[in-house]
Design a protein around this motif. Structure first.
Motif, PDB file in Angstrom:
ATOM      1  N   ALA A 174      51.382  34.586  39.426  1.00 42.96           N
ATOM      2  CA  ALA A 174      52.812  34.841  39.226  1.00 42.96           C
ATOM      3  C   ALA A 174      53.144  34.801  37.737  1.00 42.96           C
ATOM      4  O   ALA A 174      52.364  34.310  36.927  1.00 42.96           O
ATOM      5  CB  ALA A 174      53.614  33.789  39.970  1.00 42.96           C
ATOM      6  N   GLU A 175      54.323  35.341  37.404  1.00 42.00           N
ATOM      7  CA  GLU A 175      54.735  35.335  36.001  1.00 42.00           C
ATOM      8  C   GLU A 175      54.896  33.900  35.504  1.00 42.00           C
ATOM      9  O   GLU A 175      55.180  32.997  36.263  1.00 42.00           O
ATOM     10  CB  GLU A 175      56.054  36.077  35.848  1.00 42.00           C
ATOM     11  N   ASP A 176      54.714  33.763  34.241  1.00 42.90           N
ATOM     12  CA  ASP A 176      54.755  32.433  33.650  1.00 42.90           C
ATOM     13  C   ASP A 176      55.459  32.572  32.311  1.00 42.90           C
ATOM     14  O   ASP A 176      55.119  33.437  31.518  1.00 42.90           O
ATOM     15  CB  ASP A 176      53.308  31.945  33.448  1.00 42.90           C
ATOM     16  N   THR A 177      56.439  31.764  32.070  1.00 47.36           N
ATOM     17  CA  THR A 177      57.212  31.916  30.838  1.00 47.36           C
ATOM     18  C   THR A 177      56.582  31.166  29.670  1.00 47.36           C
ATOM     19  O   THR A 177      57.005  31.315  28.533  1.00 47.36           O
ATOM     20  CB  THR A 177      58.652  31.399  31.023  1.00 47.36           C
ATOM     21  N   ASP A 178      55.579  30.350  29.961  1.00 47.93           N
ATOM     22  CA  ASP A 178      54.946  29.590  28.869  1.00 47.93           C
ATOM     23  C   ASP A 178      54.220  30.531  27.920  1.00 47.93           C
ATOM     24  O   ASP A 178      53.797  31.613  28.295  1.00 47.93           O
ATOM     25  CB  ASP A 178      53.914  28.600  29.430  1.00 47.93           C
ATOM     26  N   GLN A 179      54.069  30.083  26.692  1.00 49.01           N
ATOM     27  CA  GLN A 179      53.251  30.828  25.734  1.00 49.01           C
ATOM     28  C   GLN A 179      51.809  30.842  26.244  1.00 49.01           C
ATOM     29  O   GLN A 179      51.253  29.781  26.543  1.00 49.01           O
ATOM     30  CB  GLN A 179      53.329  30.122  24.363  1.00 49.01           C
ATOM     31  N   PRO A 180      51.210  32.016  26.411  1.00 50.22           N
ATOM     32  CA  PRO A 180      49.859  32.034  26.977  1.00 50.22           C
ATOM     33  C   PRO A 180      48.835  31.474  25.989  1.00 50.22           C
ATOM     34  O   PRO A 180      49.004  31.570  24.773  1.00 50.22           O
ATOM     35  CB  PRO A 180      49.614  33.520  27.226  1.00 50.22           C
ATOM     36  N   ALA A 181      47.782  30.908  26.543  1.00 50.52           N
ATOM     37  CA  ALA A 181      46.654  30.479  25.704  1.00 50.52           C
ATOM     38  C   ALA A 181      45.662  31.632  25.660  1.00 50.52           C
ATOM     39  O   ALA A 181      45.357  32.230  26.695  1.00 50.52           O
ATOM     40  CB  ALA A 181      46.006  29.247  26.315  1.00 50.52           C
ATOM     41  N   ILE A 182      45.156  31.952  24.476  1.00 46.88           N
ATOM     42  CA  ILE A 182      44.207  33.059  24.320  1.00 46.88           C
ATOM     43  C   ILE A 182      42.832  32.460  24.046  1.00 46.88           C
ATOM     44  O   ILE A 182      42.639  31.791  23.027  1.00 46.88           O
ATOM     45  CB  ILE A 182      44.628  33.997  23.167  1.00 46.88           C
ATOM     46  N   LEU A 183      41.917  32.681  24.958  1.00 44.49           N
ATOM     47  CA  LEU A 183      40.622  32.003  24.861  1.00 44.49           C
ATOM     48  C   LEU A 183      39.466  32.958  25.120  1.00 44.49           C
ATOM     49  O   LEU A 183      39.617  33.977  25.800  1.00 44.49           O
ATOM     50  CB  LEU A 183      40.558  30.870  25.894  1.00 44.49           C
ATOM     51  N   THR A 184      38.309  32.600  24.583  1.00 47.47           N
ATOM     52  CA  THR A 184      37.079  33.328  24.893  1.00 47.47           C
ATOM     53  C   THR A 184      36.595  32.838  26.259  1.00 47.47           C
ATOM     54  O   THR A 184      36.371  31.646  26.443  1.00 47.47           O
ATOM     55  CB  THR A 184      36.016  33.046  23.818  1.00 47.47           C
ATOM     56  N   PRO A 185      36.447  33.758  27.218  1.00 49.01           N
ATOM     57  CA  PRO A 185      36.163  33.320  28.584  1.00 49.01           C
ATOM     58  C   PRO A 185      34.688  33.097  28.856  1.00 49.01           C
ATOM     59  O   PRO A 185      33.812  33.613  28.153  1.00 49.01           O
ATOM     60  CB  PRO A 185      36.666  34.495  29.418  1.00 49.01           C
ATOM     61  N   GLY A 186      34.438  32.374  29.936  1.00 51.02           N
ATOM     62  CA  GLY A 186      33.094  32.254  30.480  1.00 51.02           C
ATOM     63  C   GLY A 186      32.854  33.382  31.472  1.00 51.02           C
ATOM     64  O   GLY A 186      33.762  34.165  31.770  1.00 51.02           O
ATOM     65  N   PRO A 187      31.631  33.453  32.041  1.00 48.53           N
ATOM     66  CA  PRO A 187      31.281  34.582  32.911  1.00 48.53           C
ATOM     67  C   PRO A 187      32.185  34.727  34.134  1.00 48.53           C
ATOM     68  O   PRO A 187      32.564  35.844  34.499  1.00 48.53           O
ATOM     69  CB  PRO A 187      29.842  34.271  33.328  1.00 48.53           C
ATOM     70  N   GLU A 188      32.562  33.624  34.771  1.00 48.66           N
ATOM     71  CA  GLU A 188      33.346  33.752  35.997  1.00 48.66           C
ATOM     72  C   GLU A 188      34.734  34.323  35.720  1.00 48.66           C
ATOM     73  O   GLU A 188      35.244  35.138  36.477  1.00 48.66           O
ATOM     74  CB  GLU A 188      33.438  32.390  36.708  1.00 48.66           C
ATOM     75  N   ASP A 189      35.342  33.898  34.615  1.00 44.21           N
ATOM     76  CA  ASP A 189      36.655  34.443  34.284  1.00 44.21           C
ATOM     77  C   ASP A 189      36.551  35.904  33.847  1.00 44.21           C
ATOM     78  O   ASP A 189      37.469  36.696  34.062  1.00 44.21           O
ATOM     79  CB  ASP A 189      37.327  33.599  33.182  1.00 44.21           C
ATOM     80  N   LEU A 190      35.437  36.254  33.230  1.00 45.64           N
ATOM     81  CA  LEU A 190      35.234  37.665  32.867  1.00 45.64           C
ATOM     82  C   LEU A 190      35.206  38.532  34.124  1.00 45.64           C
ATOM     83  O   LEU A 190      35.814  39.605  34.171  1.00 45.64           O
ATOM     84  CB  LEU A 190      33.907  37.838  32.120  1.00 45.64           C
ATOM     85  N   LYS A 191      34.523  38.037  35.151  1.00 42.86           N
ATOM     86  CA  LYS A 191      34.452  38.803  36.403  1.00 42.86           C
ATOM     87  C   LYS A 191      35.850  38.913  37.027  1.00 42.86           C
ATOM     88  O   LYS A 191      36.240  39.970  37.510  1.00 42.86           O
ATOM     89  CB  LYS A 191      33.501  38.101  37.387  1.00 42.86           C
ATOM     90  N   LEU A 192      36.563  37.803  36.960  1.00 42.33           N
ATOM     91  CA  LEU A 192      37.915  37.802  37.518  1.00 42.33           C
ATOM     92  C   LEU A 192      38.817  38.783  36.763  1.00 42.33           C
ATOM     93  O   LEU A 192      39.617  39.510  37.353  1.00 42.33           O
ATOM     94  CB  LEU A 192      38.446  36.378  37.401  1.00 42.33           C
ATOM     95  N   PHE A 193      38.648  38.823  35.462  1.00 39.81           N
ATOM     96  CA  PHE A 193      39.417  39.760  34.633  1.00 39.81           C
ATOM     97  C   PHE A 193      39.128  41.207  35.058  1.00 39.81           C
ATOM     98  O   PHE A 193      40.051  42.006  35.258  1.00 39.81           O
ATOM     99  CB  PHE A 193      39.058  39.534  33.157  1.00 39.81           C
ATOM    100  N   CYS A 194      37.851  41.518  35.220  1.00 46.03           N
ATOM    101  CA  CYS A 194      37.477  42.875  35.638  1.00 46.03           C
ATOM    102  C   CYS A 194      38.160  43.236  36.956  1.00 46.03           C
ATOM    103  O   CYS A 194      38.725  44.323  37.102  1.00 46.03           O
ATOM    104  CB  CYS A 194      35.962  42.980  35.838  1.00 46.03           C
TER     105      CYS A 194
END
Lengths: 436, 367
Positions: free
Chosen positions: A151-171
């Motif tokens: 869901a939408e989130d009004t907080d300032q997002p954190a920008i991070l270098t991901p690990g493999p599982e989050d990369l797959k989720l991103f794809c």
């Protein structure tokens, strides 16, 4: 992965038919050792065989070629270096020997067969050595799109270098939320993208909300001293803040690399990038089974542009001056004109295939450029390729003289890619089909 | 062309791109089509060298150009030593501060070692380390300032040097005397701490530390100063470092002698005497920073204005595009993407005419 530590096998071969099985066996066994499936290994082997056979036919007996087989983790590269001579220059065109009268002959051509067996074929010329690079990608399974988008989130997002599982989720988030023609196909195969990042060829940053959920991301490919190509930012839900934070994070990572700039050609329309990028223009893209879509190109310069000289044919000078004025790029446009001076007999064009498109890059000037280009277009028409582009390097004087040849063959300039070659590049698109 | 040239090149050089400096002003003016150019990109002193230094430049006898300079800037080191209460051998003079950065890194680092600095600071510490084959560990700034805790946490057994830019270029933030001493206490002599005070003379805050005065107390402290900024001698390339004698004697082994020319040494000697020039420059900075603060507020542009003769401005557009558009109006700024501050530009504070040209340029490109 450090490229200097890539697994490699090199062979120096005397150019004669007797050695072809040796090269083929080495390619096949190495491909299997690098992890290609049997089918892909055989396709690459066939491509190498066809290229070497072609060289045996057109080259001088006893010459040496070198075959290098390298593991790129998510792909395998077979590169063949061959000393260039004027006599065999013509043979490096994909269409060499193609008869315009008899299109049935198209399937007979060695280089053409090779190009269809691999995912990418790249021809380059350096220090009088021609290099044919054959790239075969490894098999990875496709994955379905992500079902639960945070869901939408009004907080300032954190920008991070991901690990493999989050990369797959991103794809999977990208494929679930974006039309297919706005992202490259590797996003459909998350395991492949993980390996692309692991190889060091690609990088990615993801945006996270306070609950550590992925909101979107940006990926990029960087080669030293070359313009960086970026993919995205892709947002699972529209958000200027998340897009801005991803772009800031990305630019902080690449800003000190001294790459001249960043090119973005993969981006959904409406993504908020106007504060970070400049619009270069657009090219049409025809995807199979659908009408043309506009694929916009955006550019972000990383360095301070201190100006340069570009070479332009009179026919292109007007377009360039107008575009340089619009982009505020300081360029001295030097006009060149063919005044009957001697050029070699044969031109050479490199073809870079990428799925449904092909980009032609001139490697050598020649009096037959018009005929040669026409042959390429015939070949592509036979292959059903609708997206045909041509890159003209404004840092090369002789490229400028190809402009009338391009125009006569139905090419029109789309946009300038600053600093993308020896000088700026102009991307032309073939519109010949539209006239028919 | 050397056959297989690539094989001769170390991997850390292969992955490092050459820095391309900007073209000379006449070339830039021709390309960008501007009649004049206000250079607001290099933090030079808009008043130029002090009158005394200018006089020595004018008096320089051309035949002296055929004679080598003092190889170790003998008289200048004596003068600097007297100024700072040090022995002359505690000082090394180099061809700009960039050269003394190289001296220190070469003197203390070997394969496998690392240096630590901030991610958004003067780039040369990082560059020299990388193209010499050493790791540069970068810690993010915290509220636009060096993060002491983050730097300490990155130290390991192979850390040789910590670089602190004080005040920081480009943010102008600084560590006060207490903070710097606390940091040095925690490092506790295990690594060399370099405090780069290139903009020392621009800072008027009472709690701003004079690093050189701390050398007696901290034997691992090395301080950089330059004549390129306040003293207006950037074109002559001269800077220096100071430290305890045994530390400087080590650095001297990696020092290239005869790299500082005669004119630079003599102009620097006289520049040190001219306190009025410093006061005039500081007054100009105060006035023009005030003007710029008002104008940037009026334009609604966020800015970072602290110590030093520079200000960072955040733009609602690509800084590299802004650079090109401002160049077309004869104003040259420093883009900050390369400092890892995308969409910021850094402005050197200059004479009022130049500041007005900048404001007009910003107004025009933001329309």
């Amino acid at each position: 992965m450090n490229k200097s530590k890539r697994r490699e096998l090199s062979l120096d071969l005397t150019l004669e038919a007797a050695f072809l099985p040796v090269a083929a066996a080495a390619t096949e066994q190495t491909a299997l050792a690098f992890g290609l499936e049997k089918k892909e290994a055989l396709q690459l082997t066939l491509a190498v065989e066809e290229v070497l056979n072609h060289l045996v036919e057109v080259g001088s007996s006893g010459e040496h070629v070198s075959l290098k087989l390298a593991d790129g983790l998510y792909y395998m590269e077979a590169s063949i270096d061959f000393p260039l001579k004027e006599l065999n220059l013509r043979a490096f065109n994909l269409t060499s020997g193609v008869s315009l009268e008899d299109e049935s002959q198209l399937s007979e051509m060695g280089l053409l067969i090779a190009s269809r067996m691999v995912d990418r074929l790249q021809l380059s010329l350096k220090n009088n050595v021609m290099r044919l690079g054959l790239y075969k990608e490894k098999y990875y399974p496709e994955a379905g799109g992500l079902k639960d988008i945070p869901a939408e989130d009004t907080d300032q997002p954190a920008i991070l270098t991901p690990g493999p599982e989050d990369l797959k989720l991103f794809c999977r988030g990208v494929t679930a939320t974006q039309p297919g023609y706005y992202y490259p196909s590797f996003f459909s195969r998350p395991g492949k993208f993980v390996d692309m990042v692991k190889s060091g060829d690609y990088s990615a940053l993801l945006a996270y909300n306070g609950k550590k959920q992925v909101l979107g991301g940006i990926a990029w490919r960087q080669e030293y001293e070359k313009t960086i190509e970026c993919f995205g930012p892709y947002l699972f839900r529209d958000s200027k803040e998340v897009a801005g934070a991803l772009l800031d994070g990305f630019l902080e990572q690449v800003g000190r690399t001294r790459a001249p700039g960043v090119l973005s050609r993969w981006l959904a329309p409406g993504t908020a990038i106007e504060k970070h990028f400049e619009s270069l223009g657009a090219a049409d893209f025809y995807s199979s089974g659908a009408g043309p879509v506009q694929r916009a190109a955006h550019y972000r310069q990383l360095c301070e542009d201190t100006g340069s000289r570009v070479w332009a044919h009179t026919d292109l000078a007007g377009f360039l001056k107008e575009e340089y004025r619009r982009l505020f790029l300081p360029r001295e446009v030097r006009e060149v004109k063919d005044m009957g001076e001697h050029t070699g007999a044969y031109s050479v064009f490199s073809c870079q295939f990428d799925q449904e498109e092909v980009t032609l890059i001139p490697l050598a000037a020649g009096a037959d450029a018009g005929v040669n280009l026409a042959r390429h277009l015939t070949l592509f028409a036979g292959e059903g390729i609708k997206n045909i582009y041509f890159e003209l390097d404004l840092g090369e004087e002789w490229h400028a003289l190809l402009t009338p040849v391009l125009v006569r063959n139905g090419f029109r300039p789309c946009y300038i890619l600053p600093h993308a070659g020896k000088g700026d590049l102009v991307l032309f698109q073939c519109r010949a089909g539209e006239k028919k | 062309m050397i056959a297989r040239l690539e094989e001769l090149v170390p991997s850390y050089i292969k992955s490092f791109d050459a820095y391309i400096p900007s073209k000379p002003d006449p070339e830039l003016q021709k390309l960008f089509g501007c009649d004049r150019l206000y250079r607001l990109n290099n933090n030079e002193n808009p008043l130029g060298p002090s009158p005394a230094a200018q006089e020595i430049l004018q008096r320089f006898s051309p035949p002296r150009a055929a004679v080598y300079p003092s190889g170790d800037s003998y008289y200048l080191r004596e003068r600097l030593a007297a100024t700072h209460g040090l022995h002359p051998d505690q000082i090394l003079v180099g061809n700009g501060a960039n050269e003394v950065i190289t001296f220190v890194i070469k003197a203390f680092c070997e394969a496998g070692d690392n240096i630590i600095t901030a991610d958004k600071t003067f780039a040369v510490y990082e560059w020299v380390a990388i193209f010499s084959g050493y790791e540069a560990r970068l810690t993010p700034l915290k509220d636009f300032a060096f993060d002491d805790q983050a730097m300490l946490e990155r130290i390991d057994s192979r850390t040789k040097i910590l670089f602190v830019c004080n005040p920081n270029n480009p943010t102008g933030t600084y560590w006060n005397r207490d903070k710097l001493c606390r940091f040095l206490d925690r490092v506790d002599g295990r690594q060399i701490v370099v405090v780069d005070e290139a903009y020392f003379e621009y800072v008027e805050k009472e709690d701003f530390p004079d690093g050189i005065s701390l050398i007696d107390r901290y034997p691992n402290l090395v301080v950089f100063r330059t004549f390129s900024k306040m003293y207006g001698l950037a074109g002559l390339r001269i800077g220096y470092l100071a430290g305890q004698l045994d530390v400087v004697n080590i650095i001297r082994r990696a020092c290239v002698v005869y790299s500082v020319n005669t004119l630079a040494q003599e102009a620097a000697l006289l520049a040190l005497e001219d306190k009025d020039h410093i006061n005039r420059t500081r007054r100009l900075m105060r006035e023009e920073k005030g003007y710029l603060r008002r104008e940037l507020t009026r334009l609604g542009l966020p800015f970072v204005m602290h110590e030093g003769n520079y200000v960072m401005i955040k733009l609602p557009m690509s800084d590299t595009l802004a650079y090109r558009r401002l160049m077309g109006r004869g104003v040259m700024v420093r883009t900050m993407t390369g400092f890892r501050f995308p969409n910021y530009i850094r402005i050197s504070i200059a004479r009022h005419e130049a500041m007005e040209a900048l404001v007009k340029g910003l107004e025009a490109i933001l329309l």
